[in-house]
Write a protein that holds these residues in place. Structure first.
Motif, mmCIF file in Angstrom:
data_model
loop_
_atom_site.group_PDB
_atom_site.id
_atom_site.type_symbol
_atom_site.label_atom_id
_atom_site.label_comp_id
_atom_site.label_asym_id
_atom_site.label_seq_id
_atom_site.Cartn_x
_atom_site.Cartn_y
_atom_site.Cartn_z
ATOM 1 N N SER A 51 0.824 -1.209 0.000
ATOM 2 C CA SER A 51 0.000 0.000 0.000
ATOM 3 C C SER A 51 0.859 1.260 0.000
ATOM 4 C CB SER A 51 -0.943 0.001 1.210
ATOM 5 O OG SER A 51 -0.224 0.027 2.418
ATOM 6 N N PHE A 52 2.063 1.164 0.581
ATOM 7 C CA PHE A 52 2.938 2.341 0.620
ATOM 8 C C PHE A 52 3.897 2.388 -0.569
ATOM 9 C CE2 PHE A 52 1.503 2.263 5.002
ATOM 10 C CZ PHE A 52 1.301 3.614 5.251
ATOM 11 N N ILE A 53 4.676 1.306 -0.794
ATOM 12 C CA ILE A 53 5.728 1.403 -1.812
ATOM 13 C C ILE A 53 5.205 1.246 -3.229
ATOM 14 C CG2 ILE A 53 7.466 0.584 -0.184
ATOM 15 C CD1 ILE A 53 7.460 -2.097 -1.579
ATOM 16 N N PHE A 126 -12.004 -6.663 -3.227
ATOM 17 C CA PHE A 126 -12.277 -5.508 -4.087
ATOM 18 C C PHE A 126 -11.157 -4.465 -4.041
ATOM 19 C CE2 PHE A 126 -14.033 -1.366 -5.085
ATOM 20 C CZ PHE A 126 -14.676 -1.603 -6.293
ATOM 21 N N PRO A 127 -10.718 -4.007 -2.858
ATOM 22 C CA PRO A 127 -9.636 -3.023 -2.831
ATOM 23 C C PRO A 127 -8.340 -3.545 -3.445
ATOM 24 C CG PRO A 127 -10.725 -3.145 -0.698
ATOM 25 C CD PRO A 127 -11.221 -4.304 -1.510
ATOM 26 N N GLU A 128 -8.086 -4.845 -3.285
ATOM 27 C CA GLU A 128 -6.866 -5.415 -3.839
ATOM 28 C C GLU A 128 -6.910 -5.391 -5.371
ATOM 29 O OE1 GLU A 128 -6.995 -9.199 -1.971
ATOM 30 O OE2 GLU A 128 -7.083 -8.295 0.026
ATOM 31 N N GLY A 129 -8.057 -5.750 -5.940
ATOM 32 C CA GLY A 129 -8.209 -5.679 -7.385
ATOM 33 C C GLY A 129 -8.102 -4.249 -7.887
ATOM 34 N N LEU A 130 -8.696 -3.327 -7.153
ATOM 35 C CA LEU A 130 -8.611 -1.911 -7.500
ATOM 36 C C LEU A 130 -7.156 -1.454 -7.546
ATOM 37 C CD1 LEU A 130 -10.470 0.623 -7.948
ATOM 38 C CD2 LEU A 130 -10.155 1.105 -5.519
ATOM 39 N N ALA A 131 -6.371 -1.889 -6.553
ATOM 40 C CA ALA A 131 -4.961 -1.509 -6.487
ATOM 41 C C ALA A 131 -4.182 -2.058 -7.675
ATOM 42 C CB ALA A 131 -4.353 -2.010 -5.175
ATOM 43 N N GLY A 213 -4.701 2.936 -2.154
ATOM 44 C CA GLY A 213 -3.956 2.726 -0.918
ATOM 45 C C GLY A 213 -4.841 2.846 0.308
ATOM 46 N N GLY A 214 -5.754 3.809 0.299
ATOM 47 C CA GLY A 214 -6.671 3.994 1.419
ATOM 48 C C GLY A 214 -7.598 2.807 1.614
ATOM 49 N N THR A 215 -8.086 2.239 0.516
ATOM 50 C CA THR A 215 -8.969 1.069 0.632
ATOM 51 C C THR A 215 -8.210 -0.125 1.194
ATOM 52 O OG1 THR A 215 -8.556 0.372 -1.663
ATOM 53 C CG2 THR A 215 -10.416 1.838 -1.286
ATOM 54 N N MET A 216 -6.954 -0.302 0.789
ATOM 55 C CA MET A 216 -6.161 -1.420 1.296
ATOM 56 C C MET A 216 -5.833 -1.245 2.772
ATOM 57 S SD MET A 216 -3.609 -2.394 -1.861
ATOM 58 C CE MET A 216 -2.721 -3.597 -0.877
ATOM 59 N N LEU A 217 -5.529 -0.025 3.190
ATOM 60 C CA LEU A 217 -5.229 0.214 4.603
ATOM 61 C C LEU A 217 -6.438 -0.086 5.474
ATOM 62 C CD1 LEU A 217 -3.084 3.484 4.390
ATOM 63 C CD2 LEU A 217 -2.301 1.195 5.024
ATOM 64 N N PHE A 218 -7.632 0.193 4.965
ATOM 65 C CA PHE A 218 -8.842 -0.137 5.722
ATOM 66 C C PHE A 218 -8.926 -1.641 5.969
ATOM 67 C CE2 PHE A 218 -13.081 -1.899 5.716
ATOM 68 C CZ PHE A 218 -13.671 -1.222 6.773
ATOM 69 N N VAL A 219 -8.723 -2.423 4.911
ATOM 70 C CA VAL A 219 -8.831 -3.874 5.042
ATOM 71 C C VAL A 219 -7.801 -4.406 6.034
ATOM 72 C CG1 VAL A 219 -8.582 -6.067 3.819
ATOM 73 C CG2 VAL A 219 -9.819 -4.175 2.753
ATOM 74 N N ILE A 220 -6.575 -3.877 5.966
ATOM 75 C CA ILE A 220 -5.518 -4.330 6.875
ATOM 76 C C ILE A 220 -5.877 -4.029 8.324
ATOM 77 C CG2 ILE A 220 -3.094 -4.060 7.541
ATOM 78 C CD1 ILE A 220 -2.621 -3.148 4.587
#
Length: 255
Positions: A51-53, A126-131, A213-220
C-alpha cells in the motif's frame, strides 16, 4: 509478451489466486489456528508494504512531477481518505460474516452464513483488485506486475482460510474450493475499474493511487490485524507479518 498481455495475465492471476490458495483442502483435512494466523499475518504484511511502496509513495512522486507544487501530495492524501470512506460505506451496507471474530454489523439472518463468508472475502478482494488495476493503469508495467504478484501471494492464505470456514459450515471440498475461487473473481472487475480510471486520465493518477492505498489500509487495519491478534498466537502472527513485509520488499527490489 506485450504490455497488454502482461496486464491481462497479472490481473487474472491475482484474481484466481484466492482459489489456488484453497487447493490444499484436497490434501489435508485440518489446519491449526496457529498456521492460519501465520498465513493471514503474511497477507497483512504484504498488503501493508504494498500500500505504501506500490501506491501511496509512487502517488506522491507522481503528484510532484505532474503538478510541480509543494501542495501536490495533497491529491494523494485526499485520495487515501476518500478511499477509506468509500470502502467503509460498502463495509457497513454489504452484509458479511467474519470467519473467526464476532460480527461487527447487523444483517439479515435469513442469509446463509456460507453466503456471508463469501461476501466477506469478496469485500476484502475488491480493494486489492482496484490496487492492481491502478498499478497497471499508471503505465509502469513492472510496477503493476510486482503489485499483482504481491496481491496473488497474499490472496492464497486468504483462500485457504475462507475454504476452511466454508468446510466448517458443512460445505463439500468441491464447493468450498469453487466458492473461494469465485470470491476472488471480484478482483478483475475491480481492477478494470481502477485501470480505466487511471489509464484514461493520467492527471488523476496521484488521486487514484492514494484512493487504492486507502482502501487497502482499511482492510488491513479493520479486518486482518484484529483477526490474527485475538486468539493467543500473537508471536506467530507477528512472524507472518514480518515474513510478508520482507517478501514484499524482495518483490519490489528484485523483480
Amino acid at each position: 509478451m506485450t504490455s497488454a498481455s502482461i496486464t491481462i495475465f497479472g490481473i487474472l492471476f491475482a484474481g484466481i489466486a484466492t482459489g489456488l490458495g484453497a487447493l490444499p483442502l484436497y490434501f489435508k483435512k485440518e489446519f491449526s489456528k496457529k498456521t492460519l494466523d501465520v498465513g493471514l499475518g503474511f497477507s497483512a504484511g504484504v498488503m501493508l508494504v504494498a500500500s505504501f511502496i506500490s501506491l501511496i509513495i509512487p502517488g506522491i512522486e507522481n503528484a510532484r512531477s505532474l503538478y510541480q507544487s509543494q501542495h501536490a501530495p495533497l491529491f494523494v492524501l485526499v485520495g487515501i481518505i476518500l478511499g477509506y470512506l468509500m470502502i467503509i460505506m460498502i463495509h457497513e451496507f454489504l452484509p458479511h460474516e467474519h470467519l473467526f471474530k464476532k460480527t461487527d454489523m447487523k444483517h439479515d439472518r435469513k442469509i446463509s452464513r456460507v453466503t456471508l463468508i463469501v461476501l466477506a472475502i469478496s469485500l476484502h478482494n475488491f480493494p486489492e483488485g482496484l490496487a492492481v488495476g491502478v498499478g497497471f493503469g499508471s503505465g509502469d508495467v513492472s510496477q503493476g506486475l510486482g503489485l499483482a504478484l504481491a496481491i496473488a501471494l497474499q490472496n492464497m492464505p486468504e483462500g485457504l482460510v475462507v475454504g476452511i470456514g466454508l468446510l466448517s459450515e458443512g460445505s463439500t471440498k468441491n464447493r468450498a474450493f469453487m466458492m473461494a475461487l469465485l470470491s476472488g473473481l471480484v478482483e478483475p472487475i475491480a481492477a478494470a475499474i481502477g485501470y480505466s480510471a487511471t489509464y484514461f486520465s493520467q492527471m488523476a493518477l496521484p488521486f487514484t493511487l492514494g484512493f487504492a492505498g486507502g482502501t487497502m489500509l482499511f482492510v488491513i487495519c479493520q479486518e486482518m490485524l484484529p483477526e490474527i491478534f485475538r486468539q493467543g498466537h500473537e508471536r506467530d502472527a507477528t512472524f507472518g507479518v514480518i515474513l510478508g513485509v520482507v517478501t514484499m520488499f524482495i518483490i519490489d527490489f528484485y523483480l
